[in-house]
Write an enzyme that holds these catalytic residues in place. Structure first.
Site, PDB file in Angstrom:
ATOM      1  N   TYR A 152     -18.362  50.845  32.029  1.00 47.48           N
ATOM      2  CA  TYR A 152     -19.457  51.761  31.648  1.00 47.48           C
ATOM      3  C   TYR A 152     -19.622  51.756  30.132  1.00 47.48           C
ATOM      4  O   TYR A 152     -20.714  51.520  29.607  1.00 47.48           O
ATOM      5  CB  TYR A 152     -19.153  53.176  32.154  1.00 47.48           C
ATOM      6  CG  TYR A 152     -20.086  54.239  31.602  1.00 47.48           C
ATOM      7  CD1 TYR A 152     -21.465  54.162  31.822  1.00 47.48           C
ATOM      8  CD2 TYR A 152     -19.600  55.320  30.865  1.00 47.48           C
ATOM      9  CE1 TYR A 152     -22.327  55.135  31.312  1.00 47.48           C
ATOM     10  CE2 TYR A 152     -20.449  56.292  30.363  1.00 47.48           C
ATOM     11  CZ  TYR A 152     -21.813  56.193  30.587  1.00 47.48           C
ATOM     12  OH  TYR A 152     -22.667  57.153  30.079  1.00 47.48           O
TER      13      TYR A 152
HETATM   14  N1  LIG Z   1     -24.535  63.555  31.292  1.00 48.53           N
HETATM   15  C1  LIG Z   1     -23.681  63.191  30.358  1.00 48.53           C
HETATM   16  O1  LIG Z   1     -22.701  63.892  30.065  1.00 48.53           O
HETATM   17  C2  LIG Z   1     -23.874  61.906  29.591  1.00 48.53           C
HETATM   18  C3  LIG Z   1     -22.959  61.603  28.563  1.00 48.53           C
HETATM   19  C4  LIG Z   1     -23.121  60.425  27.845  1.00 48.53           C
HETATM   20  C5  LIG Z   1     -24.194  59.588  28.127  1.00 48.53           C
HETATM   21  N2  LIG Z   1     -25.055  59.894  29.136  1.00 48.53           N
HETATM   22  C6  LIG Z   1     -26.170  58.971  29.390  1.00 48.53           C
HETATM   23  O2  LIG Z   1     -27.379  59.721  29.419  1.00 48.53           O
HETATM   24  C7  LIG Z   1     -28.292  59.141  30.343  1.00 48.53           C
HETATM   25  C8  LIG Z   1     -28.761  60.186  31.341  1.00 48.53           C
HETATM   26  O3  LIG Z   1     -27.614  60.662  32.053  1.00 48.53           O
HETATM   27  P1  LIG Z   1     -27.698  61.747  33.204  1.00 48.53           P
HETATM   28  O4  LIG Z   1     -26.495  62.591  33.086  1.00 48.53           O
HETATM   29  O5  LIG Z   1     -29.039  62.362  33.217  1.00 48.53           O
HETATM   30  O6  LIG Z   1     -27.503  60.792  34.479  1.00 48.53           O
HETATM   31  P2  LIG Z   1     -28.234  60.800  35.909  1.00 48.53           P
HETATM   32  O7  LIG Z   1     -27.462  59.866  36.763  1.00 48.53           O
HETATM   33  O8  LIG Z   1     -28.432  62.195  36.379  1.00 48.53           O
HETATM   34  O9  LIG Z   1     -29.663  60.186  35.582  1.00 48.53           O
HETATM   35  C9  LIG Z   1     -29.922  58.820  35.495  1.00 48.53           C
HETATM   36  C10 LIG Z   1     -31.148  58.497  36.358  1.00 48.53           C
HETATM   37  O10 LIG Z   1     -31.432  57.113  36.210  1.00 48.53           O
HETATM   38  C11 LIG Z   1     -31.838  56.602  37.460  1.00 48.53           C
HETATM   39  N3  LIG Z   1     -31.517  55.168  37.478  1.00 48.53           N
HETATM   40  C12 LIG Z   1     -30.268  54.605  37.454  1.00 48.53           C
HETATM   41  N4  LIG Z   1     -30.367  53.265  37.487  1.00 48.53           N
HETATM   42  C13 LIG Z   1     -31.696  52.991  37.530  1.00 48.53           C
HETATM   43  C14 LIG Z   1     -32.439  51.769  37.576  1.00 48.53           C
HETATM   44  N5  LIG Z   1     -31.810  50.594  37.591  1.00 48.53           N
HETATM   45  N6  LIG Z   1     -33.800  51.844  37.603  1.00 48.53           N
HETATM   46  C15 LIG Z   1     -34.435  53.047  37.588  1.00 48.53           C
HETATM   47  N7  LIG Z   1     -33.778  54.224  37.552  1.00 48.53           N
HETATM   48  C16 LIG Z   1     -32.428  54.191  37.529  1.00 48.53           C
HETATM   49  C17 LIG Z   1     -31.045  57.378  38.485  1.00 48.53           C
HETATM   50  O11 LIG Z   1     -31.701  57.423  39.746  1.00 48.53           O
HETATM   51  C18 LIG Z   1     -30.925  58.754  37.844  1.00 48.53           C
HETATM   52  O12 LIG Z   1     -31.885  59.660  38.346  1.00 48.53           O
HETATM   53  C19 LIG Z   1     -27.570  57.942  30.952  1.00 48.53           C
HETATM   54  O13 LIG Z   1     -27.942  56.791  30.242  1.00 48.53           O
HETATM   55  C20 LIG Z   1     -26.104  58.253  30.731  1.00 48.53           C
HETATM   56  O14 LIG Z   1     -25.318  57.099  30.693  1.00 48.53           O
HETATM   57  C21 LIG Z   1     -24.922  61.025  29.865  1.00 48.53           C
END
Ligand SMILES: NC(=O)c1ccc[n+]([C@@H]2O[C@H](COP(=O)([O-])OP(=O)(O)OC[C@H]3O[C@@H](n4cnc5c(N)ncnc54)[C@H](O)[C@@H]3O)[C@@H](O)[C@H]2O)c1
Length: 333
Positions: A152
């Site tokens: 990741y």
């Molecule tokens: N939530 C956290 O604590 C956190 C921390 C660090 C980084 N992030 C990053 O922030 C971003 C948002 O995270 P989140 O917590 O909202 O995650 P989440 O999983 O709730 O949202 C990600 C969305 O992307 C969609 N998705 C995934 N792969 C896809 C693809 N190939 N094509 C189209 N849609 C796709 C999923 O269906 C999902 O709804 C991500 O990039 C994650 O890596 C989140």
């Protein structure tokens, strides 16, 4: 503004899109509704967005480069916030291919779209996990981050670097966000807060890794969205660093930016806070550290403060209480 947001059925994308729509912007949302966690929760978020004027929804996979390209050509966004990804540290040990597909191929397709259809500012989500094996706290964006502990983290670091090359070659202003453990209402079912609350309500113990000897720099969702919205107006400009701690590239309008408050909380204190908000005793099942996990995270918010004049500040007690209020309203007791 016309803003294209990817991952709008996800936790962060949903909140960001809601905020942008409320401010009167036009938002095109992209999400393929991956089954990584409960799709019904994603559908509910999507429904709420569809009820707001100015939202257009696109159930599209990032891997569909032609589909993405025609959407970007037709919608002509001034701003893109790319949040869709295969998230989650632990799942990357079980299903590594999902990370290559969404985070490498998918992010590359976003970069290609921006090469052909220039935008004012592209923002992409990276993560505090890129600090990997670093132990010196707080994590500064200028620290080397060359020892990822999971695929990741490796895919997110790779996307930071792909973005740098595209920014250099095609002069695309790009900000790479390193988010620190984001939590709040509508949060992710695979994350600790959700699991702790769910298990406790259902009368089951919670798993506490590394015997609770962990710290996280938790970021409340509203603070995160405030920061993203402010940063939209601050695209990196080559040759114009905003502070001595700026990560602005010398050869590209590209910047890496922590979004975290710099106030880490111990896991055991976090669990006590959840217990208070729930009013139910939490039974703890202490376990060893999980492979790929890091014991602590703490953000240096200095660059964020230099850019937007503020940093995430919501106290953990307030944020956790908001999550519990939402959880009970949404799922019941
Ligand atoms: N939530 C956290 O604590 C956190 C921390 C660090 C980084 N992030 C990053 O922030 C971003 C948002 O995270 P989140 O917590 O909202 O995650 P989440 O999983 O709730 O949202 C990600 C969305 O992307 C969609 N998705 C995934 N792969 C896809 C693809 N190939 N094509 C189209 N849609 C796709 C999923 O269906 C999902 O709804 C991500 O990039 C994650 O890596 C989140």
């Amino acid at each position: 503004m016309r803003v294209l947001v990817t991952g709008t059925a996800g936790f962060i994308g949903f909140h960001l899109a809601r905020r942008l729509l409320a401010a009167g912007h036009a938002v095109a949302g992209v999400d393929s509704m991956t089954p990584y966690y409960d799709v019904a929760l994603k559908e509910r978020r999507e429904e709420i967005l569809l009820a707001q004027p100015g939202f257009s929804n696109h159930r599209l996979a990032l891997e569909d480069s032609a589909g993405l390209d025609s959407l970007v050509a037709a919608f002509a966004p001034e701003i893109i916030v790319h949040l869709a990804a295969q998230a989650g540290v632990r799942y990357s040990l079980e299903n590594p291919r999902a990370y290559i597909s969404s985070n490498i191929v998918g992010s590359h397709n976003i970069l290609e779209s921006c090469r052909h259809h220039p935008v004012r500012h592209l923002m992409m989500a990276s993560t505090s996990s890129v600090y990997g094996a670093n132990t010196e706290m707080p994590f500064r964006e200028t620290d080397k981050a060359d020892h990822p502990l999971t695929l990741y983290a490796a895919t997110k670091k790779a996307s930071e670097e792909m973005a740098h090359a595209y920014s250099h070659l095609w002069k695309i202003p790009i900000t790479m966000f390193r988010f620190f453990t984001v939590y709040g209402p509508w949060g992710r079912p695979d994350m600790a807060l959700f699991k702790f609350v769910k298990n406790t309500i259902e009368g089951r113990p919670i798993d506490v890794y590394n015997h609770g000897q962990m710290k996280r720099d938790f970021t409340y969702i509203d603070d995160l969205v405030d920061a993203i919205v402010s940063v939209i107006a601050c695209p990196p400009v080559e040759g114009q660093p905003v502070s001595p701690v700026d990560t602005l590239s010398p050869v590209a309008p590209h910047r890496v930016l922590n979004i975290g408050g710099g106030q880490p909380v111990g896991l055991l204190d976090y669990i006590d806070t959840i217990e208070q908000a729930l009013g139910i005793p939490i039974t703890r099942n202490y376990l060893e550290m999980q492979p790929g996990d890091v014991p602590s995270t703490s953000a240096s918010p200095a660059l964020l403060e230099a850019l937007i004049g503020s940093r995430p500040q919501t106290p953990i007690g307030v944020g956790v209480a908001e999550f519990v209020r939402w959880y009970l309203e949404y799922y019941g007791r």
